[in-house]
Design an enzyme around this catalytic site. Structure first.
Site, PDB file in Angstrom:
ATOM      1  CG  ASP A  60      -1.923  -1.125   1.267  1.00  0.00           C
ATOM      2  OD1 ASP A  60      -1.712  -2.134   0.567  1.00  0.00           O
ATOM      3  OD2 ASP A  60      -2.911  -1.013   2.022  1.00  0.00           O
TER       4      ASP A  60
ATOM      5  CE  LYS B  48      -4.941   1.901   3.143  1.00  0.00           C
ATOM      6  NZ  LYS B  48      -3.772   1.174   3.690  1.00  0.00           N
TER       7      LYS B  48
ATOM      8  CE  LYS C 129      -6.484  -1.430   3.247  1.00  0.00           C
ATOM      9  NZ  LYS C 129      -5.115  -1.989   3.407  1.00  0.00           N
TER      10      LYS C 129
END
Length: 259
Positions: A102, A167, A201
């Site tokens: 990430d 995300k 996400k």
């Protein structure tokens, strides 16, 4: 099975159970891995700092859950625009054995009008991840971008540069995931026609079974009831797990942190 029970079971299996605290230790990460194995199924992944990947891998294997994936973070949480550093951190995370990375998008550079550095940074990290068969999630920090146009632009740039997921947040700023920012990002996935290959996400601030149900409802509305599986949807959270377990009749789930 009630609607909340159904959505809670779904959400649990979509969780990246997270601890990203300055005082994290091997013991805390081991406890997190134990929590990821629940009586009603496993979380999709654990999300930890890179240095804890080896102990997490060992723990997950020893407890018989080698399929729980290990996610980590790079260029985190600041989202600076130094591509060399972000790439070096991403390569190091891959070397530690991460299944998923990430990376924080250089959102301040975008706010200052520089779109190119975000594309270049994500693409460099994507190339490194793709070569190692590692999934890349790009954190755009919606709570700092604030404006819909910027959230949309950061999502589009990340997807064009090869993001496997977009995300919302690091969980380290005052405003993290919101249903409003989730809707914008999911609309971008839909409008760009990339729903088969790009996931979403929300992270930070998704704390209750009811919260999770609301987020899943938006995904179901925009992309169809079957879209939000573990390849296309994750929740970045820790305290959420206890609430989901309670909704599923397994109370007393203790969470690792307030993420």
């Amino acid at each position: 099975m009630t609607d909340l029970t159904k959505s809670s079971l779904r959400a649990l299996q979509l969780m990246d159970l997270t601890t990203l605290n300055d005082d994290d230790t091997n013991e805390k990460v081991i406890a997190l891995c134990h929590q990821a194995k629940t009586p009603v199924g496993n979380t999709a992944a654990v999300c930890i700092y890179p240095r804890f990947i080896p102990i997490a891998r060992k723990t997950l294997n020893e407890q018989g859950t080698p399929d729980i994936r290990i996610a980590t973070v790079t260029n985190f949480p600041h989202g600076n625009d130094d591509i060399d550093i972000a790439l070096a951190e991403t390569r190091a995370a891959i070397a530690y054995g991460a299944d998923e990375v990430d990376v924080v998008f250089p959102y301040r550079a975008l706010m200052a009008g520089n779109e190119q550095v975000g594309f270049d940074l994500v693409k460099a990290c994507k190339d490194a991840c793709a070569a190692a068969n590692v999934l890349l999630k790009v954190i755009i920090e919606t709570g700092e971008l604030k404006e819909e146009a910027l959230i949309r632009k950061a999502s589009e740039i990340s997807i064009k540069a090869g993001a496997d997921f977009i995300k919302t947040s690091t969980g380290k700023v005052p405003v993290n995931a919101t249903p409003e920012s989730a809707r914008i990002m999911l609309e971008v996935i839909r409008d760009m026609g990339v729903a088969k290959t790009v996931g979403f996400k929300p992270a930070g601030g998704v704390r209750t079974a009811e919260d999770a149900a609301k987020y899943l409802a938006v995904a179901d509305e925009l992309l169809g009831a079957d879209w939000a599986d573990a390849r296309h949807y994750r929740f970045g959270a820790s305290s959420l797990l206890a609430s989901l377990l309670q909704a599923l009749g397994h109370g007393d789930g203790k969470s690792a942190s307030s993420y």
